[in-house]
Design a protein around this motif. Structure first.
Motif, PDB file in Angstrom:
ATOM      1  N   ASP A 116     -77.942  48.484   3.585  1.00  0.00           N
ATOM      2  CA  ASP A 116     -76.826  47.562   3.887  1.00  0.00           C
ATOM      3  C   ASP A 116     -76.835  47.222   5.368  1.00  0.00           C
ATOM      4  OD1 ASP A 116     -74.403  48.990   1.590  1.00  0.00           O
ATOM      5  OD2 ASP A 116     -75.944  47.463   1.341  1.00  0.00           O
ATOM      6  N   ALA A 117     -76.505  45.967   5.678  1.00  0.00           N
ATOM      7  CA  ALA A 117     -76.455  45.558   7.061  1.00  0.00           C
ATOM      8  C   ALA A 117     -75.257  46.201   7.735  1.00  0.00           C
ATOM      9  CB  ALA A 117     -76.358  44.042   7.145  1.00  0.00           C
ATOM     10  N   GLY A 118     -75.441  46.491   9.031  1.00  0.00           N
ATOM     11  CA  GLY A 118     -74.334  47.018   9.809  1.00  0.00           C
ATOM     12  C   GLY A 118     -73.475  45.885  10.318  1.00  0.00           C
ATOM     13  N   VAL A 119     -72.677  46.164  11.325  1.00  0.00           N
ATOM     14  CA  VAL A 119     -71.850  45.144  11.958  1.00  0.00           C
ATOM     15  C   VAL A 119     -72.758  44.248  12.794  1.00  0.00           C
ATOM     16  CG1 VAL A 119     -69.978  44.729  13.578  1.00  0.00           C
ATOM     17  CG2 VAL A 119     -69.870  46.701  12.023  1.00  0.00           C
ATOM     18  N   THR A 120     -72.664  42.961  12.595  1.00  0.00           N
ATOM     19  CA  THR A 120     -73.506  42.028  13.346  1.00  0.00           C
ATOM     20  C   THR A 120     -72.645  41.156  14.241  1.00  0.00           C
ATOM     21  OG1 THR A 120     -73.458  40.430  11.530  1.00  0.00           O
ATOM     22  CG2 THR A 120     -75.288  41.975  11.569  1.00  0.00           C
ATOM     23  N   GLN A 121     -73.132  40.975  15.458  1.00  0.00           N
ATOM     24  CA  GLN A 121     -72.413  40.169  16.445  1.00  0.00           C
ATOM     25  C   GLN A 121     -73.339  39.084  16.990  1.00  0.00           C
ATOM     26  OE1 GLN A 121     -70.418  43.967  18.565  1.00  0.00           O
ATOM     27  NE2 GLN A 121     -69.672  41.982  19.339  1.00  0.00           N
ATOM     28  N   SER A 122     -72.748  37.934  17.285  1.00  0.00           N
ATOM     29  CA  SER A 122     -73.524  36.851  17.893  1.00  0.00           C
ATOM     30  C   SER A 122     -72.660  36.102  18.892  1.00  0.00           C
ATOM     31  CB  SER A 122     -74.032  35.895  16.813  1.00  0.00           C
ATOM     32  OG  SER A 122     -72.949  35.263  16.139  1.00  0.00           O
ATOM     33  N   PRO A 123     -73.274  35.568  19.959  1.00  0.00           N
ATOM     34  CA  PRO A 123     -74.661  35.818  20.355  1.00  0.00           C
ATOM     35  C   PRO A 123     -74.809  37.205  20.982  1.00  0.00           C
ATOM     36  CG  PRO A 123     -73.564  34.518  22.006  1.00  0.00           C
ATOM     37  CD  PRO A 123     -72.555  34.722  20.910  1.00  0.00           C
ATOM     38  N   THR A 124     -76.012  37.594  21.319  1.00  0.00           N
ATOM     39  CA  THR A 124     -76.215  38.902  21.957  1.00  0.00           C
ATOM     40  C   THR A 124     -75.940  38.829  23.453  1.00  0.00           C
ATOM     41  OG1 THR A 124     -78.558  38.416  22.183  1.00  0.00           O
ATOM     42  CG2 THR A 124     -77.894  39.674  20.263  1.00  0.00           C
ATOM     43  N   HIS A 125     -76.280  37.682  24.038  1.00  0.00           N
ATOM     44  CA  HIS A 125     -76.029  37.469  25.466  1.00  0.00           C
ATOM     45  C   HIS A 125     -75.460  36.075  25.666  1.00  0.00           C
ATOM     46  CE1 HIS A 125     -79.067  40.672  25.549  1.00  0.00           C
ATOM     47  NE2 HIS A 125     -78.543  41.027  26.692  1.00  0.00           N
ATOM     48  N   LEU A 126     -74.659  35.943  26.716  1.00  0.00           N
ATOM     49  CA  LEU A 126     -74.007  34.666  26.985  1.00  0.00           C
ATOM     50  C   LEU A 126     -73.712  34.582  28.475  1.00  0.00           C
ATOM     51  CD1 LEU A 126     -73.082  32.385  25.115  1.00  0.00           C
ATOM     52  CD2 LEU A 126     -70.899  33.556  24.856  1.00  0.00           C
ATOM     53  N   ILE A 127     -74.016  33.437  29.070  1.00  0.00           N
ATOM     54  CA  ILE A 127     -73.666  33.202  30.473  1.00  0.00           C
ATOM     55  C   ILE A 127     -72.743  31.994  30.527  1.00  0.00           C
ATOM     56  CG2 ILE A 127     -74.504  32.679  32.791  1.00  0.00           C
ATOM     57  CD1 ILE A 127     -77.144  34.011  32.024  1.00  0.00           C
ATOM     58  N   LYS A 128     -71.588  32.172  31.144  1.00  0.00           N
ATOM     59  CA  LYS A 128     -70.604  31.104  31.258  1.00  0.00           C
ATOM     60  C   LYS A 128     -70.152  30.984  32.707  1.00  0.00           C
ATOM     61  CE  LYS A 128     -69.863  29.685  26.946  1.00  0.00           C
ATOM     62  NZ  LYS A 128     -69.981  28.263  26.542  1.00  0.00           N
ATOM     63  N   THR A 129     -69.539  29.857  33.004  1.00  0.00           N
ATOM     64  CA  THR A 129     -68.998  29.588  34.333  1.00  0.00           C
ATOM     65  C   THR A 129     -67.483  29.805  34.311  1.00  0.00           C
ATOM     66  OG1 THR A 129     -70.736  27.958  34.689  1.00  0.00           O
ATOM     67  CG2 THR A 129     -68.834  27.863  36.158  1.00  0.00           C
ATOM     68  N   ARG A 130     -66.955  30.213  35.438  1.00  0.00           N
ATOM     69  CA  ARG A 130     -65.506  30.394  35.554  1.00  0.00           C
ATOM     70  C   ARG A 130     -64.763  29.165  35.043  1.00  0.00           C
ATOM     71  NH1 ARG A 130     -64.711  31.911  41.707  1.00  0.00           N
ATOM     72  NH2 ARG A 130     -66.563  30.579  41.793  1.00  0.00           N
ATOM     73  N   GLY A 131     -63.694  29.377  34.306  1.00  0.00           N
ATOM     74  CA  GLY A 131     -62.884  28.304  33.781  1.00  0.00           C
ATOM     75  C   GLY A 131     -63.287  27.835  32.393  1.00  0.00           C
ATOM     76  N   GLN A 132     -64.506  28.193  31.983  1.00  0.00           N
ATOM     77  CA  GLN A 132     -64.951  27.773  30.657  1.00  0.00           C
ATOM     78  C   GLN A 132     -64.311  28.637  29.572  1.00  0.00           C
ATOM     79  OE1 GLN A 132     -69.346  27.834  31.022  1.00  0.00           O
ATOM     80  NE2 GLN A 132     -69.281  25.594  30.852  1.00  0.00           N
ATOM     81  N   GLN A 133     -64.592  28.258  28.332  1.00  0.00           N
ATOM     82  CA  GLN A 133     -64.097  28.975  27.163  1.00  0.00           C
ATOM     83  C   GLN A 133     -65.285  29.522  26.382  1.00  0.00           C
ATOM     84  OE1 GLN A 133     -64.554  27.369  23.890  1.00  0.00           O
ATOM     85  NE2 GLN A 133     -63.598  29.031  22.742  1.00  0.00           N
ATOM     86  N   VAL A 134     -65.072  30.663  25.704  1.00  0.00           N
ATOM     87  CA  VAL A 134     -66.162  31.264  24.952  1.00  0.00           C
ATOM     88  C   VAL A 134     -65.648  31.761  23.600  1.00  0.00           C
ATOM     89  CG1 VAL A 134     -65.814  33.613  25.874  1.00  0.00           C
ATOM     90  CG2 VAL A 134     -68.086  32.897  25.127  1.00  0.00           C
ATOM     91  N   THR A 135     -66.527  31.704  22.597  1.00  0.00           N
ATOM     92  CA  THR A 135     -66.216  32.226  21.262  1.00  0.00           C
ATOM     93  C   THR A 135     -67.294  33.217  20.855  1.00  0.00           C
ATOM     94  OG1 THR A 135     -65.076  30.204  20.576  1.00  0.00           O
ATOM     95  CG2 THR A 135     -65.857  31.679  18.832  1.00  0.00           C
ATOM     96  N   LEU A 136     -66.880  34.405  20.508  1.00  0.00           N
ATOM     97  CA  LEU A 136     -67.788  35.457  20.060  1.00  0.00           C
ATOM     98  C   LEU A 136     -67.532  35.708  18.581  1.00  0.00           C
ATOM     99  CD1 LEU A 136     -67.257  37.958  23.036  1.00  0.00           C
ATOM    100  CD2 LEU A 136     -68.732  35.941  22.920  1.00  0.00           C
TER     101      LEU A 136
END
Lengths: 115, 114
Positions: free
Chosen positions: A1-21
């Motif tokens: 069985d698959a474990g807990v999966t997360q995406s993306p593994t790495h992310l680079i953002k600039t101050r003020g931006q928005q991100v979704t994990l």
């Protein structure tokens, strides 16, 4: 069985931006929690969702939000990013979100870097 | 509110030597206690847990921890460490009431020296 999966593994953002994990729990697990781990520290609790409802929230500003979908997957959103939001974001699932002795199963995390 | 104190940030130990990683907790209600291990660039893995019953709990890879209510401690021990035990170890606590919030310590880096 698959474990807990997360995406993306790495992310680079600039101050003020928005991100979704994103996070997919272990099959059959209905509870998803989010933790922030800053370098050199232990994980800090952000949210718990169980059966698609928010069950608890840690001491984080309103810029942090999350939701859980009918298939029990989850998203963590962070608005107006600050340099201090740079961290490893961990998602954990558990079989029974109503029982606090139900162990957490962690994904490998998303490494967020804010520049 | 609960809290966890891990007294040692780093513990170097020679291979095949014994090791103890210390953990103390604070809570006004009944607790569940956990040790998690984190290898580089990975998430946390459950090592062992104390929920109730016997105060001595063991993992499949030779670690053990003892719940001591009077001293509010849950120290992790292994009689003989291996190179592969090099990792960061987190003690964690949650309570029997409320929602599923786990409080972690700051972690102890175990470095096994060949």
């Amino acid at each position: 069985d698959a474990g807990v999966t997360q995406s993306p593994t790495h992310l680079i953002k600039t101050r003020g931006q928005q991100v979704t994990l994103r996070c997919s729990p272990i099959s059959g697990h209905k509870s998803v929690s989010w933790y922030q781990q800053v370098l050199g520290q232990g994980p800090q609790f952000i949210f718990q969702y169980y059966e698609k409802e928010e069950r608890g929230r840690g001491n984080f500003p309103d810029r942090f939000s999350a939701r859980q979908f009918p298939n029990y997957s989850s998203e963590l959103n962070v608005n107006a990013l600050l340099l201090g939001d740079s961290a490893l974001y961990l998602c954990a699932s558990s079989l029974d979100g109503d029982r606090n002795n139900s162990p957490l199963h962690f994904g490998n995390g998303t490494r967020l870097t804010v520049t | 509110a609960q809290s966890v104190t891990q007294l040692d940030s780093q513990v170097p130990v020679f291979e095949e030597a014994p090791v103890e990683l210390r953990c103390n907790y604070s809570s006004s209600v009944s607790v569940y206690l956990f040790w998690y291990v984190q290898y580089p660039n990975q998430g946390l893995q459950l090592l062992l847990k104390y929920l109730s019953g016997s105060t001595l709990v063991e993992s499949i890879n030779g670690f053990e921890a003892e719940f001591n209510k009077s001293q509010t401690s849950f120290h992790l021990r292994k009689p003989s460490v291996h190179i592969s035990d090099t990792a960061e170890y987190f003690c964690a606590v949650t309570t029997s009431g409320g929602y599923q919030k786990v409080t972690f310590g700051i972690g102890t880096k175990l470095q096994v020296i060949p």
